[in-house]
Design a protein around this motif. Structure first.
Motif, PDB file in Angstrom:
ATOM      1  N   LEU A  23       0.835  -1.206   0.000  1.00  0.00           N
ATOM      2  CA  LEU A  23       0.000   0.000   0.000  1.00  0.00           C
ATOM      3  C   LEU A  23       0.871   1.258   0.000  1.00  0.00           C
ATOM      4  O   LEU A  23       0.609   2.205  -0.752  1.00  0.00           O
ATOM      5  N   GLY A  24       1.908   1.268   0.810  1.00  0.00           N
ATOM      6  CA  GLY A  24       2.820   2.404   0.835  1.00  0.00           C
ATOM      7  C   GLY A  24       3.486   2.632  -0.505  1.00  0.00           C
ATOM      8  O   GLY A  24       3.597   3.776  -0.969  1.00  0.00           O
ATOM      9  N   VAL A  26       2.314   1.737  -3.466  1.00  0.00           N
ATOM     10  CA  VAL A  26       1.292   2.229  -4.399  1.00  0.00           C
ATOM     11  C   VAL A  26       1.078   3.726  -4.189  1.00  0.00           C
ATOM     12  O   VAL A  26       1.083   4.513  -5.142  1.00  0.00           O
ATOM     13  N   LEU A  27       0.912   4.130  -2.940  1.00  0.00           N
ATOM     14  CA  LEU A  27       0.647   5.537  -2.651  1.00  0.00           C
ATOM     15  C   LEU A  27       1.836   6.426  -3.008  1.00  0.00           C
ATOM     16  O   LEU A  27       1.644   7.544  -3.504  1.00  0.00           O
ATOM     17  N   LEU A  28       3.064   5.951  -2.765  1.00  0.00           N
ATOM     18  CA  LEU A  28       4.247   6.730  -3.138  1.00  0.00           C
ATOM     19  C   LEU A  28       4.410   6.828  -4.656  1.00  0.00           C
ATOM     20  O   LEU A  28       4.856   7.839  -5.173  1.00  0.00           O
ATOM     21  N   SER A  29       4.053   5.773  -5.359  1.00  0.00           N
ATOM     22  CA  SER A  29       4.301   5.729  -6.800  1.00  0.00           C
ATOM     23  C   SER A  29       3.338   6.592  -7.607  1.00  0.00           C
ATOM     24  O   SER A  29       3.714   7.123  -8.654  1.00  0.00           O
ATOM     25  N   VAL A  30       2.129   6.751  -7.139  1.00  0.00           N
ATOM     26  CA  VAL A  30       1.090   7.427  -7.924  1.00  0.00           C
ATOM     27  C   VAL A  30       1.523   8.834  -8.345  1.00  0.00           C
ATOM     28  O   VAL A  30       1.374   9.216  -9.508  1.00  0.00           O
TER      29      VAL A  30
END
Length: 140
Positions: A23-24, A26-30
């Motif tokens: 989840l971390g 995914v959130l950092l990559s967006v």
């Protein structure tokens, strides 16, 4: 057992640790994927802004920056060479902050500065602990 798994166990995250790391990521990559895509699909506009900041070769800089953001974001998303990608994007984020977000008289720029520092912090944590079990790196 990977370093990320050991770190999750020590932190008391147990079985949920790998999902939280995913989840971390995914959130950092967006933010990087979207920003890189936007730069690469609006090269002229971004190059104009880069020129106004005094950056050299603004069109080439736009392409390089767009590729770093897009490819780095994708690497973090899937967890491929995530430690390296996280370090590159952390340094990139701090450099971009120093170039474009140090106008302390502009509250929006101060907010961007704070956001970027938090993102760089998350990227340094990712670089230190790796992408976790639910990643390309974790499968190797």
């Amino acid at each position: 057992m990977s370093n990320a798994s050991i770190a999750s166990e020590k932190a008391g995250l147990g079985a949920g640790g790998p999902a939280l790391v995913l989840l971390g990521r995914v959130l950092l990559s967006v933010i990087f994927i979207l920003a890189g895509y936007a730069k690469l699909t609006a090269i002229g506009g971004t190059a104009g802004w880069f020129a106004s900041l005094g950056l050299p070769m603004p069109t080439a800089t736009t392409v390089v920056v767009g590729l770093v953001e897009l490819l780095g974001g994708l690497a973090i998303l899937v967890g491929f060479q995530a430690r390296i990608a996280a370090l590159v994007l952390a340094v990139f984020t701090l450099a971009a902050t120093a170039i474009a977000h140090l106008d302390f008289a502009d509250q929006i720029q101060v907010m961007f500065l704070q956001k970027n520092l938090a993102i760089a912090g998350g990227l340094f944590v990712l670089a230190a602990f790796g992408a976790g079990a639910l990643s390309v790196d974790g499968r190797r």
